[in-house]
Scaffold this active site. Sequence first.
Site, PDB file in Angstrom:
ATOM      1  N   GLY A  58      -6.358  79.473  49.762  1.00 41.64           N
ATOM      2  CA  GLY A  58      -7.766  79.841  49.832  1.00 41.64           C
ATOM      3  C   GLY A  58      -8.607  78.631  50.175  1.00 41.64           C
ATOM      4  O   GLY A  58      -8.209  77.493  49.899  1.00 41.64           O
TER       5      GLY A  58
ATOM      6  N   GLN B 118     -16.056  73.638  50.652  1.00 45.46           N
ATOM      7  CA  GLN B 118     -14.998  72.622  50.687  1.00 45.46           C
ATOM      8  C   GLN B 118     -14.941  71.868  52.015  1.00 45.46           C
ATOM      9  O   GLN B 118     -14.291  70.835  52.106  1.00 45.46           O
ATOM     10  CB  GLN B 118     -13.634  73.264  50.409  1.00 45.46           C
ATOM     11  CG  GLN B 118     -13.484  73.716  48.964  1.00 45.46           C
ATOM     12  CD  GLN B 118     -12.106  74.286  48.718  1.00 45.46           C
ATOM     13  OE1 GLN B 118     -11.878  75.460  48.954  1.00 45.46           O
ATOM     14  NE2 GLN B 118     -11.185  73.454  48.269  1.00 45.46           N
TER      15      GLN B 118
ATOM     16  N   CYS C 213      -6.045  72.694  43.666  1.00 47.48           N
ATOM     17  CA  CYS C 213      -7.200  72.897  44.534  1.00 47.48           C
ATOM     18  C   CYS C 213      -7.109  71.881  45.666  1.00 47.48           C
ATOM     19  O   CYS C 213      -6.823  70.704  45.421  1.00 47.48           O
ATOM     20  CB  CYS C 213      -8.488  72.675  43.742  1.00 47.48           C
ATOM     21  SG  CYS C 213      -9.983  72.794  44.739  1.00 47.48           S
ATOM     22  N   LEU C 214      -7.373  72.318  46.893  1.00 51.56           N
ATOM     23  CA  LEU C 214      -7.309  71.402  48.039  1.00 51.56           C
ATOM     24  C   LEU C 214      -8.334  70.274  47.901  1.00 51.56           C
ATOM     25  O   LEU C 214      -8.174  69.214  48.489  1.00 51.56           O
ATOM     26  CB  LEU C 214      -7.543  72.157  49.349  1.00 51.56           C
ATOM     27  CG  LEU C 214      -6.464  73.192  49.730  1.00 51.56           C
ATOM     28  CD1 LEU C 214      -6.867  73.925  51.010  1.00 51.56           C
ATOM     29  CD2 LEU C 214      -5.102  72.527  49.896  1.00 51.56           C
TER      30      LEU C 214
ATOM     31  N   HIS D 216     -11.194  81.451  41.468  1.00 48.53           N
ATOM     32  CA  HIS D 216     -11.212  80.047  41.894  1.00 48.53           C
ATOM     33  C   HIS D 216     -12.174  79.864  43.074  1.00 48.53           C
ATOM     34  O   HIS D 216     -13.009  78.953  43.078  1.00 48.53           O
ATOM     35  CB  HIS D 216      -9.782  79.637  42.285  1.00 48.53           C
ATOM     36  CG  HIS D 216      -9.651  78.227  42.766  1.00 48.53           C
ATOM     37  ND1 HIS D 216      -8.938  77.276  42.066  1.00 48.53           N
ATOM     38  CD2 HIS D 216     -10.136  77.588  43.869  1.00 48.53           C
ATOM     39  CE1 HIS D 216      -9.002  76.131  42.732  1.00 48.53           C
ATOM     40  NE2 HIS D 216      -9.719  76.296  43.826  1.00 48.53           N
ATOM     41  N   GLU D 217     -12.045  80.740  44.085  1.00 51.71           N
ATOM     42  CA  GLU D 217     -12.861  80.576  45.298  1.00 51.71           C
ATOM     43  C   GLU D 217     -14.335  80.878  45.027  1.00 51.71           C
ATOM     44  O   GLU D 217     -15.220  80.190  45.542  1.00 51.71           O
ATOM     45  CB  GLU D 217     -12.325  81.449  46.431  1.00 51.71           C
ATOM     46  CG  GLU D 217     -10.891  81.111  46.876  1.00 51.71           C
ATOM     47  CD  GLU D 217     -10.666  79.630  47.181  1.00 51.71           C
ATOM     48  OE1 GLU D 217     -11.602  78.945  47.627  1.00 51.71           O
ATOM     49  OE2 GLU D 217      -9.537  79.157  46.946  1.00 51.71           O
TER      50      GLU D 217
ATOM     51  N   HIS E  32     -16.083  78.005  43.508  1.00 49.78           N
ATOM     52  CA  HIS E  32     -16.498  76.977  44.481  1.00 49.78           C
ATOM     53  C   HIS E  32     -17.911  77.252  44.997  1.00 49.78           C
ATOM     54  O   HIS E  32     -18.682  76.323  45.237  1.00 49.78           O
ATOM     55  CB  HIS E  32     -15.561  76.958  45.689  1.00 49.78           C
ATOM     56  CG  HIS E  32     -14.364  76.071  45.520  1.00 49.78           C
ATOM     57  ND1 HIS E  32     -14.465  74.721  45.273  1.00 49.78           N
ATOM     58  CD2 HIS E  32     -13.034  76.334  45.592  1.00 49.78           C
ATOM     59  CE1 HIS E  32     -13.243  74.189  45.194  1.00 49.78           C
ATOM     60  NE2 HIS E  32     -12.361  75.154  45.369  1.00 49.78           N
TER      61      HIS E  32
HETATM   62 ZN    ZN Z   1     -10.339  74.952  45.247  1.00 43.98          ZN
END
Ligand code: ZN
Length: 171
Positions: free
Chosen positions: A46, A51, A91-92, A133-134, A137
């Site tokens: 995701g 991000q 998480c990226l 999670h998304e 963000h």
């Molecule tokens: Zn993330």
Amino acid sequence: MTMYEIRTLGDPVLRERCREVTQFDRKLRRLTESMIEVMDAAEGVGLAASQIGILKRLFVWRHPTSNKSSVFVNPVIVESSQEQQSGAEGCLSVPGFSVEVPRAARVVVEACDLEGRPLRFEAIDLLARIMQHEIDHLDGTLIVDRTSAEERRRVLREHRAAREAEEHMAR
Ligand code: ZN
């Protein structure tokens, strides 16, 4: 096509609240195509617009089993179960870390697709985790805010040390 860079912990853009999308146009479609490229290149499941530094309420995700990618615009959690599940989450934007995060085991998300058509999606387990999670963000919330104080301190300390080492190398 613009190649975007994934912003990481410490970048203030990740802490901003994203704004509703009002234009469902070619620009939006192009943005989501870039986001899917960035997500796939980083092998994530995701990616939220913030991000890559774009403060719009949307995220892309790839179904872990069917491998199909989707775009959720202006997503909102309209139902979430009392039942929680704790699980390891990465998480990226917090590369190299995995922390325990409790999440609702089931959520219902309402969003729009790329054409602005409303959609409703019910998710359990891992998919419910991805949704929460998304959407976090989009409100400037990261996994370090959802884990234990101890885990949070560990991640912040090690992340800072890694950044300092990188800056030292670059000098
Ligand atoms: Zn993330």
